[in-house]
Design an enzyme around this catalytic site. Structure first.
Site, PDB file in Angstrom:
ATOM      1  N   LYS A  91       0.838  -1.199   0.000  1.00 32.54           N
ATOM      2  CA  LYS A  91       0.000   0.000   0.000  1.00 32.54           C
ATOM      3  C   LYS A  91       0.878   1.256   0.000  1.00 32.54           C
ATOM      4  CE  LYS A  91      -3.680  -2.600   2.117  1.00 32.54           C
ATOM      5  NZ  LYS A  91      -4.396  -3.039   3.314  1.00 32.54           N
TER       6      LYS A  91
ATOM      7  N   GLN B  48      -5.265  -1.702   9.520  1.00 33.37           N
ATOM      8  CA  GLN B  48      -4.908  -2.998   8.924  1.00 33.37           C
ATOM      9  C   GLN B  48      -5.353  -4.133   9.843  1.00 33.37           C
ATOM     10  OE1 GLN B  48      -3.418  -3.489   5.811  1.00 33.37           O
ATOM     11  NE2 GLN B  48      -3.849  -5.639   6.238  1.00 33.37           N
TER      12      GLN B  48
ATOM     13  N   ASP C  29     -11.510   2.091   3.355  1.00 26.23           N
ATOM     14  CA  ASP C  29     -11.671   0.635   3.227  1.00 26.23           C
ATOM     15  C   ASP C  29     -13.148   0.252   3.100  1.00 26.23           C
ATOM     16  OD1 ASP C  29      -9.540  -1.061   2.966  1.00 26.23           O
ATOM     17  OD2 ASP C  29      -9.080  -1.136   5.114  1.00 26.23           O
TER      18      ASP C  29
END
Ligand code: NAD
Length: 280
Positions: A51, A95, A118
């Site tokens: 990322k 995460q 997300d």
């Protein structure tokens, strides 16, 4: 049979986003992503690195917050609230996994839905189910993008998903439904799985079991999307689909690696740029 090249498509998306980011920067808008990682999960470290590389390529500023394994819920929520208020930050990504002692759902709920790149916040999940503008979870978003790029019809066809996780299977139901597919979702309690999957025009596997989907489970000419990322004992990376067998029967198939994985990261970049445009 055609292999759907997620790596190449993701590269094109990043190139286009780079141009968009340059225009934003000329207007004084500098997109920025904050990534929070708690503990030392090895696979997460690899995902986070990918990322950060993508951010670098696209021109998005990237900041990482590494929290210790014994971080408390108060500390984690405190950091999220601080990032919510920080006007320099457009996107916040937590995460997963995080240590089991912490409540990940509460952490996701604390992220400002406008910065939830997300697409895990209940507000974005709800908006997706109402077919309203929102941040769409990156893996399902990437799968739709791939199907569209390869001109694979979605409307009216039977799409079968194996796996009902909150991050892939469930949001994918809505994404496919919003495109007018007939959607069936299977999971570990599904009976006669093979009978169901054999009906799929589009079959998506998001299970987490190496090479689980075999040729006998697939209709001739189907499009097969493999979400799984599994490491075999010999260290080889494989998907949830037995590529060798299934590729002989499918008309389109995604490889692992180089299929859904890079698309997921490209859609995250798309969401960060969208957040920056929305906010400023
Ligand atoms: P998960 O691990 O949360 O859940 C697995 C799902 O598979 C469950 O819904 C379960 O019911 C179903 N399942 C398990 N055994 C089954 C069986 N025998 N028959 C039918 N269904 C069964 O799922 P997840 O988080 O969506 O991850 C799935 C896989 O996708 C993993 O390999 C993960 O690493 C990978 N993944 C890849 C990406 C990417 O960007 N490529 C993104 C997310 C997840």
């Amino acid at each position: 049979m055609e292999i759907m090249d997620g790596k190449e498509l993701a590269k094109k998306i990043r190139t286009n986003l780079k141009e968009e980011v340059e225009i934003l920067k000329s207007k004084g808008i500098y997109p920025k992503l904050a990534v929070i990682m708690v503990g030392n999960d090895k696979a997460s470290a690899v995902y986070v690195k990918n990322k950060s590389k993508a951010c670098n390529e696209v021109g998005v500023t990237y900041e990482e917050f590494l929290l210790k394994e014994d971080t408390t819920m108060d500390e984690l929520l405190g950091l999220i609230q601080k990032l919510n208020q920080d006007t320099d930050i457009d996107g916040i990504l937590l995460q997963s996994p995080i240590p089991k002692s912490l409540d990940i759902e509460e952490a996701f709920r604390t992220i400002d839905p406008k910065k939830d790149v997300d697409g895990f916040h209940p507000v974005n999940v709800g908006k997706l189910s109402l077919n309203q503008d929102c941040f769409v979870s990156c893996t399902p978003y990437g799968i739709i993008k791939m199907l569209e790029t390869y001109h694979i019809p979605i409307e009216g066809v039977h799409a079968v998903i194996i796996g009902r996780s909150n991050i892939v299977g469930k949001p994918l139901i809505q994404c496919l439904l919003n495109k007018n597919a007939t959607v069936t979702i299977c999971h570990s309690k599904t009976e006669n799985l093979e009978e169901v999957t054999k009906q799929a025009d589009i079959l998506i596997a998001a299970i987490g079991k190496p090479e689980f989907v075999t040729a006998n489970m697939v209709k001739t000419g189907a499009t097969v999307i493999d979400v799984g990322i599994n490491r075999k004992e010999d260290g080889k990376l494989v998907g949830d689909v037995n590529f060798e067998e299934v590729s002989k029967k499918a008309s389109y198939i995604t490889p692992v690696p180089g299929g859904v994985g890079p698309m997921t990261v490209a859609m995250l970049m798309t969401n960060v740029v969208k957040a920056a445009k929305n906010r400023k």
